[in-house]
Design a protein around this motif. Structure first.
Motif, short mmCIF file in Angstrom:
data_model
loop_
_atom_site.label_atom_id
_atom_site.label_comp_id
_atom_site.label_asym_id
_atom_site.label_seq_id
_atom_site.Cartn_x
_atom_site.Cartn_y
_atom_site.Cartn_z
N ALA A 139 2.09 1.02 -6.11
CA ALA A 139 1.11 0.42 -5.22
C ALA A 139 -0.10 1.33 -5.07
O ALA A 139 0.02 2.56 -5.17
N PRO A 140 -1.28 0.72 -4.86
CA PRO A 140 -2.48 1.55 -4.66
C PRO A 140 -2.50 2.16 -3.27
O PRO A 140 -1.89 1.60 -2.34
N HIS B 203 11.03 1.99 -2.07
CA HIS B 203 10.29 3.05 -2.74
C HIS B 203 9.73 2.60 -4.08
O HIS B 203 8.62 2.95 -4.44
N SER B 204 10.51 1.82 -4.80
CA SER B 204 9.99 1.40 -6.11
C SER B 204 8.83 0.43 -5.96
O SER B 204 7.92 0.41 -6.79
N ILE C 173 0.83 -1.21 0.00
CA ILE C 173 0.00 0.00 0.00
C ILE C 173 0.86 1.25 0.00
O ILE C 173 1.88 1.31 0.70
N LYS C 174 0.45 2.21 -0.82
CA LYS C 174 1.18 3.47 -0.86
C LYS C 174 0.73 4.32 0.32
O LYS C 174 -0.43 4.71 0.40
N PRO C 175 1.62 4.55 1.27
CA PRO C 175 1.22 5.32 2.45
C PRO C 175 1.14 6.81 2.10
O PRO C 175 1.85 7.27 1.19
N PRO C 176 0.27 7.55 2.81
CA PRO C 176 0.20 8.98 2.56
C PRO C 176 1.53 9.66 2.94
O PRO C 176 1.95 10.61 2.30
N SER C 177 2.19 9.17 3.96
CA SER C 177 3.47 9.77 4.36
C SER C 177 4.62 9.04 3.68
O SER C 177 4.48 7.90 3.26
N GLU C 178 5.75 9.73 3.55
CA GLU C 178 6.94 9.13 2.93
C GLU C 178 7.47 7.98 3.79
O GLU C 178 7.36 8.01 5.01
#
Lengths: 626, 240
Positions: B115-116, B109-110, B91-96
């Motif tokens: 990721a959704p 990161h890649s 899952i792509k988190p809202p934070s870095e």
């Protein structure tokens, strides 16, 4: 979305048969696997239940039982079970119980079927309780098989040089010189289109039978000095078989025939080109030695030949035959030297070898088993002094050459084993008709017999006698079978331990005592039941497979198990010698890889099954159980 | 890592009844659907319960500040863990992602570039969870993060029954600490996932992959029941 259970994939990848599968297949398995935990002591598979999965031990230890509750096998990490049920009835054949806390992977039956269909290596591994696993291990053991696969006709390097039987010695010698050959085939004269080989003449024959014999008349027909009906090999027989014929007869030229026609000759050097340090070459050197001391020095070469053959990937059959051939050559040469020293024998005799040399299965760690069969005109008072000395000379010579004295005193030096033919006949008849524990111990050794020197017919008579008589005495076969069952194989391996039948664990295993010896014992009994005079275990299996005695696959399994166990033993001895250690028959399983232990386990299981069949086939009442 | 120190609730929870209430109260259709799928009655023997092992990997330990980066789910029962029906989402988190957690999870990161975001997998996640009882090791993470995530996405939180293998392990191995143990400050046995598994002779896995950890928790739960409970144990004795 790719769901990767890497832990599962990576674990499978480490163990056969999964180690040979492509990564995609392993991932497909990992995606469909089911997992379950079993506490120590709990049942995993119960007898008669339906099997729907191949089971894989991820961790822990599992015990497999026979229906009668007897422990059948003990499995550890990376082992599989349940395949027998999946391949046959879909019912559990052998119940399974967790010996320790265990984690088991379940591979669904459909996936198992797919894997079998798509990957031959996988199918071979799981099929028939994995015996074919042994087959592939045996087949990949040696590329040596070059000598076995190569047909004799392939070594014929030039067209046949021949002369007619009525050619003069002088003419024949001219032909040989012109064609620059050391051997010429002699054909029947005026035989129309179908020339028939009647003899063979070599350079050596011209030297010994013409020049040395001072025959001045070179107009003599060549047929008078030729070797009549020489040994020949069929064109489609392997080079290995050609080598065996040359070894046994100590000859250097061998005609190759096909459908009655002589195609050409192969000679010693042709084969030497195919074999690095030829055992034939060594045999040649043995027969040129003029003293025991000279022979003794060749012991080192014998070891060198052995190590080289192992390194070149020769099969157990090839090595056993070559080493036995060399042993025979030592024996023959010692007898020649003895006769030279003692004079010609007063009555005809045959020097008989027993046990592994008679079977052509000798390795380096061996003692001598031999006897003298004398002509019936033998009179102890007049002749025994000669034969006693002869026996002592040969026995001491063999001991000097590394063939240590027989602990059971089965040697021609023992009065009991230096007897005329009629006494020997009486021995064998009594052993077969009235077996008792003491004579049965003899039978295991004396029923592998072969003549190596002298009047070979004497021993041939005994071979025929024991083959024909044994097959008609079920009580004898039963008694032999009982003896053969005394030495059982270990159950298998548990981690790096050998597991014995009662669940005990040991560090080492006697590969001969618990493996090859019980195998050759049971093969001997079947061969005797078939009235076969074959001595070599592989030859015996060939004879057995031509009868209805047992299933063809069972014969194949025995062949592979014997080849595999013998090779492990042979390699073990070769390694010991290379490291300057004394070779022995004891192996430590911890020095083997997982897959080698797998194969050993399979081989022991073949032996175990074969012993069960032996018990059933030769029952006390003399008829197989229904 | 901080462990729950709250005592076990005395009154057994009736999650089936609570789900009926929650189904009424929920406003978002996905949540209504989730609660309507219901859950088993408190007396149901554990051997009859459809379980779902779950592991959530996050960027940190605080549900308020950190985010989910991956979720692994594996359905199972006492008899079988079914890897074939597993779920796994990155899952792509809202934070870095911070460098520390990158090395921690082996997710880079890649990996998350394509990721959704959580909002896109929520429906599938709730559907996978529906009707099953979750099994986790250290419930505060999974419960806390999912609750927070839903509050952010849907404006309302998420409640569900959980069997916590760490809690069960604490009951077994930390329950009866004698005064002498305390006096001598004898070390408490570790109840971390890897150490707990070792007690049951389970193999060691590479930690911190959500799917592997879910599998590890499922295996641990099977082992705990095999050693300390009977298959007929009512679920109310285990969940919370």
């Amino acid at each position: 979305m790719q769901i990767e259970l890497q832990e599962i994939r990576d674990h499978l990848h480490r163990f056969p048969p999964f180690d040979a599968l492509p990564l995609e297949s392993l991932e497909a398995i990992a995606r469909r696997i089911e997992v379950s935990y079993f506490k120590a002591g709990s049942d995993i598979l119960e007898a008669g239940a339906v099997v729907q999965h191949l089971h894989y031990v991820r961790s822990g230890a599992v015990e497999i039982y026979r229906r009668n509750g007897e422990l059948y096998n003990r499995l550890v990490e990376g082992d599989i079970f349940g395949q027998a049920g999946l391949l046959r009835s879909n019912k559990v054949r052998f119940p399974a119980k967790a010996l320790e806390d265990s984690l088991i992977y379940f591979i669904p039956a459909e996936l198992f079927a797919e894997l079998c269909a798509q990957h031959d290596t996988f199918a071979d591994f799981v099929e028939a309780e994995g015996h074919s696993r042994l087959k592939s291990a045996v087949e990949s053991q040696g590329r040596a098989s070059e000598l076995i696969q190569l047909k004799s006709r392939a070594l014929i390097s030039r067209s046949l040089v021949w002369v007619s039987a009525d050619t003069s010695v002088h003419e024949a010698a001219k032909v040989m010189t012109e064609q620059s050959v050391s051997c010429v085939v002699v054909m029947a004269p005026n035989d129309g289109s179908h020339a028939k080989m009647v003899g063979l003449v070599t350079d050596r024959d011209l030297r010994t039978r013409v020049v040395a014999a001072a025959r001045s008349d070179t107009a003599t027909a060549i047929s008078e000095i030729m070797t009549v009906d020489p040994a020949a090999i069929q064109a489609d027989d392997s080079v290995f078989e050609a080598m065996l014929v040359m070894l046994r007869r100590n000859i250097h030229h061998l005609p190759v025939v096909h459908k009655g026609r002589t195609l050409g000759l192969i000679n010693l050097s042709d084969i030497i080109r195919y074999e690095s340090q030829s055992s034939l070459y060594l045999v040649n050197r043995i027969s040129n030695q003029t003293s025991v001391e000279g022979l003794r020095v060749l012991l080192r070469d014998l070891r060198g030949t052995y190590i080289r053959m192992v390194r070149d990937g020769a099969t157990a059959h090839m090595i056993g035959s070559a080493i036995s051939g060399i042993g025979r050559a030592f024996t023959q040469r010692l007898l020649e030297l003895a006769e030279k020293k003692l004079g010609p024998p007063p009555v005809p005799y045959c020097f008989m070898v027993l046990g592994s040399m008679a079977r052509d299965e000798q390795l380096l760690v061996t003692d001598q088993d031999n006897a003298l069969v004398l002509d019936d005109s033998f009179d102890p008072a007049l002749h025994d002094g000669y034969f006693r000395s002869l026996a002592a000379f040969v026995s001491d010579g063999l001991a000097a050459c590394g063939y240590s004295y027989c602990k059971g005193a089965i040697m021609a030096t023992n009065d009991q084993w230096r007897q005329p033919l009629h006494v020997w006949r009486a021995y064998f008849e009594q052993w077969i008709e009235k077996p008792n524990p003491a004579t049965l111990l003899n039978s295991c050794i004396f029923f592998d017999l072969d003549g190596v020197y002298g009047q070979l017919e004497l021993v041939q008579t005994l071979k025929t006698l024991c083959a024909q008589k044994s097959s008609r005495h079920p009580a004898f076969l039963h008694a032999m079978a009982r003896i053969a069952l005394n030495r059982t194989p270990p159950l298998g391996f548990f981690r790096t331990f050998v597991v014995e039948t009662d669940g005990r664990q040991k560090r080492i295993i006697n590969l001969k005592g618990r493996g090859t010896a019980p195998l050759t014992d049971l093969i001997r009994i079947h061969a005797l039941a078939c009235a076969s005079t074959a001595q070599n275990s592989f030859d015996r299996l060939e004879v057995i497979s031509g009868t209805q005695l047992m299933q063809p696959e069972a014969v194949e399994h025995l062949r592979y198990a014997l080849e595999f166990l013998s090779m492990v033993r042979i390699r073990h001895q070769a390694e010991a010698m290379e490291q300057g250690e004394t070779p022995d028959n004891y192996i430590e399983p911890e020095r083997f890889s997982t897959s080698e232990r797998h194969n050993l386990k399979e081989a022991f299981q073949v032996l175990n099954n074969a012993q069960n069949f032996l018990r059933f086939r030769y029952p006390a009442k003399g008829r197989p159980n229904p | 890592m901080k462990h729950s120190s709250k005592p076990e609730p005395c009154a057994p929870l009736d999650w089936a009844a609570r789900f009926q209430v929650l189904a009424q109260e929920a406003r978002h259709p996905s949540l209504q659907k989730f609660y309507r799928a219901g859950t088993v009655a408190p007396q149901t023997p554990i051997e009859q319960v459809q379980l779902m092992a779950m592991d959530v990997e996050t960027t940190g330990l605080n549900p308020g500040a950190h985010s989910i980066v991956s979720i692994g789910l594996i359905p199972f029962t006492l008899k079988r863990i079914r890897c074939g029906q597993a779920f796994y989402w990155v899952i792509k988190p809202p934070s870095e992602l911070n460098e520390h957690s990158v090395t921690f999870h082996h997710i880079t990161h890649s990996d998350i570039l394509h990721a959704p975001p959580l909002s896109e997998v929520l429906d599938a996640l709730l559907e996978a969870m529906a009707g099953n009882v979750m099994v986790v090791h250290y419930r505060n993470i999974e419960r806390g993060f999912l609750d927070q995530a839903l509050r952010r996405q849907l404006g309302e939180g998420l409640q569900f029954p959980v069997i916590d293998t760490m809690q069960l392990e604490a009951r077994m191995h930390r329950g009866n600490r004698s005064w002498l143990d305390r006096l001598l400050r004898r070390a408490q046995p570790s109840i971390r996932l890897a150490d707990s598994r070792e007690r049951y002779h389970l193999p060691s896995y590479h930690a911190h992959h959500a799917l592997t950890d879910a599998l590890a928790a499922a295996e641990l739960f099977q082992a705990q029941i095999a050693h300390h409970y009977v298959p007929g144990t009512p679920i109310q004795a285990l969940w919370d």
